[in-house]
Design a protein around this motif. Structure first.
Motif, PDB file in Angstrom:
ATOM      1  N   MET A 188       0.837  -1.198   0.000  1.00 31.29           N
ATOM      2  CA  MET A 188       0.000   0.000   0.000  1.00 31.29           C
ATOM      3  C   MET A 188       0.873   1.249   0.000  1.00 31.29           C
ATOM      4  SD  MET A 188      -2.845  -1.463  -0.180  1.00 31.29           S
ATOM      5  CE  MET A 188      -3.938  -0.054  -0.002  1.00 31.29           C
ATOM      6  N   HIS A 189       1.913   1.262  -0.860  1.00 31.53           N
ATOM      7  CA  HIS A 189       2.824   2.396  -0.874  1.00 31.53           C
ATOM      8  C   HIS A 189       2.756   3.159  -2.188  1.00 31.53           C
ATOM      9  CE1 HIS A 189       4.698  -0.778   1.800  1.00 31.53           C
ATOM     10  NE2 HIS A 189       4.271   0.148   2.613  1.00 31.53           N
ATOM     11  N   MET A 190       1.720   2.891  -2.972  1.00 28.05           N
ATOM     12  CA  MET A 190       1.545   3.614  -4.220  1.00 28.05           C
ATOM     13  C   MET A 190       0.625   4.811  -4.042  1.00 28.05           C
ATOM     14  SD  MET A 190       1.537   0.485  -6.983  1.00 28.05           S
ATOM     15  CE  MET A 190       1.836   1.566  -8.386  1.00 28.05           C
ATOM     16  N   SER A 191       0.422   5.186  -2.775  1.00 28.65           N
ATOM     17  CA  SER A 191      -0.305   6.409  -2.468  1.00 28.65           C
ATOM     18  C   SER A 191       0.633   7.465  -1.898  1.00 28.65           C
ATOM     19  CB  SER A 191      -1.436   6.117  -1.476  1.00 28.65           C
ATOM     20  OG  SER A 191      -0.940   5.443  -0.333  1.00 28.65           O
ATOM     21  N   LEU A 192       1.926   7.177  -1.879  1.00 26.32           N
ATOM     22  CA  LEU A 192       2.907   8.138  -1.389  1.00 26.32           C
ATOM     23  C   LEU A 192       3.148   9.231  -2.428  1.00 26.32           C
ATOM     24  CD1 LEU A 192       5.587   5.656   0.014  1.00 26.32           C
ATOM     25  CD2 LEU A 192       4.106   7.133   1.382  1.00 26.32           C
ATOM     26  N   PRO A 193       3.521  10.436  -2.014  1.00 28.20           N
ATOM     27  CA  PRO A 193       3.965  11.434  -2.984  1.00 28.20           C
ATOM     28  C   PRO A 193       5.138  10.881  -3.788  1.00 28.20           C
ATOM     29  CG  PRO A 193       3.650  12.427  -0.819  1.00 28.20           C
ATOM     30  CD  PRO A 193       3.529  10.941  -0.626  1.00 28.20           C
ATOM     31  N   ALA A 194       5.235  11.264  -5.040  1.00 30.26           N
ATOM     32  CA  ALA A 194       6.218  10.667  -5.940  1.00 30.26           C
ATOM     33  C   ALA A 194       7.648  10.702  -5.410  1.00 30.26           C
ATOM     34  CB  ALA A 194       6.132  11.335  -7.311  1.00 30.26           C
ATOM     35  N   PRO A 195       8.153  11.827  -4.864  1.00 33.80           N
ATOM     36  CA  PRO A 195       9.535  11.823  -4.358  1.00 33.80           C
ATOM     37  C   PRO A 195       9.738  10.827  -3.219  1.00 33.80           C
ATOM     38  CG  PRO A 195       8.750  14.066  -4.661  1.00 33.80           C
ATOM     39  CD  PRO A 195       7.560  13.178  -4.797  1.00 33.80           C
ATOM     40  N   GLN A 196       8.766  10.717  -2.321  1.00 33.36           N
ATOM     41  CA  GLN A 196       8.880   9.764  -1.227  1.00 33.36           C
ATOM     42  C   GLN A 196       8.804   8.324  -1.743  1.00 33.36           C
ATOM     43  OE1 GLN A 196       6.608  10.295   2.321  1.00 33.36           O
ATOM     44  NE2 GLN A 196       6.642  12.531   2.195  1.00 33.36           N
ATOM     45  N   ALA A 197       7.985   8.099  -2.750  1.00 33.52           N
ATOM     46  CA  ALA A 197       7.873   6.753  -3.323  1.00 33.52           C
ATOM     47  C   ALA A 197       9.206   6.305  -3.906  1.00 33.52           C
ATOM     48  CB  ALA A 197       6.787   6.732  -4.395  1.00 33.52           C
TER      49      ALA A 197
END
Length: 422
Positions: free
Chosen positions: A170-179
């Protein structure tokens, strides 16, 4: 909750012959890291020691590969004082040569990674007046061996701050830089955890290069430790020589993290009017995606695209072009996105070759375009507002499959630049 933004194209504002001919570079989710990896400094223990203890340094913690976060949309970091009880005052106080010379296979060391410098954060840290930015590290706090107690205390400390280790994918809801930071850290921690032993001789390995390399030391101080534990002071033994190992000879002494190339492709009919989509049995009803598969040894990307499409669907492809790529940290893939067009007469779907798919079908461009607007979602998630039950469902924007389908329905086939993504 709105979907996370896709990373911005690199140097999108710069005009060049390449950008005029091919459009802006496509950046996919899990790429676009804000960190300068300064990979050539990973062997410099003096640099690593200074970066580790700087007040601006951030540590991303992982417990069984689950990252520390406020919630599924925001990672959380800790500082050096938080992790000091687990890693000690300075794990980089010795050079790599000293670490290898003093290697002890019985000592448990929590895996620590140097990720890079965030140059947008001028926090006061600099190295040789050339490299600037806030340092980022990742640390595995999974309780194990002799560090179990300290790791458990650190886990309880961060949980007391209303933080959590977010499980699953469930980590595809992170802001792009954090992802992107998460993807780098997860892939490296997973690789280190999977390679505790040497593939050449079976002996335990040592993590060096700030987590980017594993080596097979020629000696093991464990024999000295065992002798000392008996209490003898007169018959101390030297460090035990380990068996000869092919990884210590010539240029074979390298063991770096692996990345597995995987092709994923939008397949277009010979007339350019339809797209080939497939589905696996475990997916929700009406949920389809592009086809994908691993690149095999001595195989070009283009050949892999044609082979995988034929094996899974029976469809025969002609011309194949590369669209973009996406890191995929589950566990360590590089998704190579491509677009391939079917040869005339090669559009018959045959699923009997490799029964990986439950179904495959040709879908017209208009239906794909509508599904991209209202039918996208992650597995197990509800589609977007406006979706009508029974309609086509597709992967979310954070998946490269979505970007490939967006491209072929938005002008990529005519050489036009697709509309800006928001």
């Amino acid at each position: 909750m709105p979907p996370p933004a896709i990373p911005e194209p690199a140097h999108a504002e710069v005009d060049s012959m390449l950008s005029r001919k091919f459009g802006k570079e496509i950046a996919n989710y899990f790429a676009g890291s804000p960190l300068n990896r300064v990979s050539f400094l990973r062997t410099d223990n003096v640099f690593l020691s200074a970066a580790l203890k700087h007040p601006s340094t951030s540590f991303l913690l992982f417990n069984n590969l689950a990252p520390l976060a406020k919630d599924s949309t925001q990672l959380e970091y800790v500082n050096f004082e938080d992790v000091r009880p687990l890693i000690g005052d300075d794990p980089y106080s010795k050079s790599e040569e000293q670490m290898i010379e003093e290697y002890n296979s019985t000592v448990t060391i929590s895996q620590l990674l140097f990720l890079g410098l965030d140059e947008d954060k001028r926090s006061g840290f600099e190295w040789k007046s050339i490299y600037h930015g806030s340092p980022y590290f990742a640390l595995d706090v999974t309780p194990k061996g002799s560090v179990s107690s300290a790791a458990e205390k650190l886990i309880e400390t961060v949980k007391s701050r209303s933080l959590q280790f977010v499980e699953g994918r469930m980590h595809m809801s992170l802001p792009a830089p954090q992802a992107a930071i998460y993807a780098q850290a997860r892939a490296l921690l997973d690789w280190n955890a999977r390679n505790p032993f040497c593939a050449g001789c079976g002996q335990p390995t040592l993590s060096i290069n700030a987590g980017m390399k594993r080596t097979c030391p020629p000696k093991d101080m464990a024999s000295v430790t065992e002798q000392s534990s008996i209490g003898s002071t007169t018959d101390a033994k030297p460090a035990k020589d380990r068996p000869d190992c092919v990884t210590r000879k010539g240029i074979s002494n390298l063991c770096f993290p692996r990345t597995d190339p995987t092709v994923i492709m939008a397949v277009i009919s010979a007339d350019g009017e339809r797209v080939l989509l497939g589905r696996q049995k475990r997916w929700p009803p009406h949920w389809y995606s592009t086809l994908a598969g691993f690149v095999e040894p001595a195989e070009s990307v283009e050949e892999a695209v044609r082979r995988e499409v034929w094996e899974e669907s029976g469809v025969k492809l002609g011309r194949v072009v590369i669209h973009s790529t996406q890191p995929w940290p589950y566990p360590a893939n590089l998704m190579i996105g491509a677009v391939g067009q079917c040869v005339p007469g090669g559009e018959e779907i045959i699923l009997k070759h490799d029964p990986e798919l439950e179904d495959a079908k040709w879908v017209n461009m208009a239906e794909v375009k509508e599904a991209l607007e209202v039918g996208t979602s992650g597995l197990g998630e509800d589609p977007e507002p406006g979706y009508k039950e029974g309609g086509l469902r597709l992967p979310p924007r954070t998946a490269i499959a979505n970007q490939l389908l967006t491209a072929v329905t938005g002008g990529f086939l005519e050489g036009a630049v697709t509309a800006p993504r928001i």
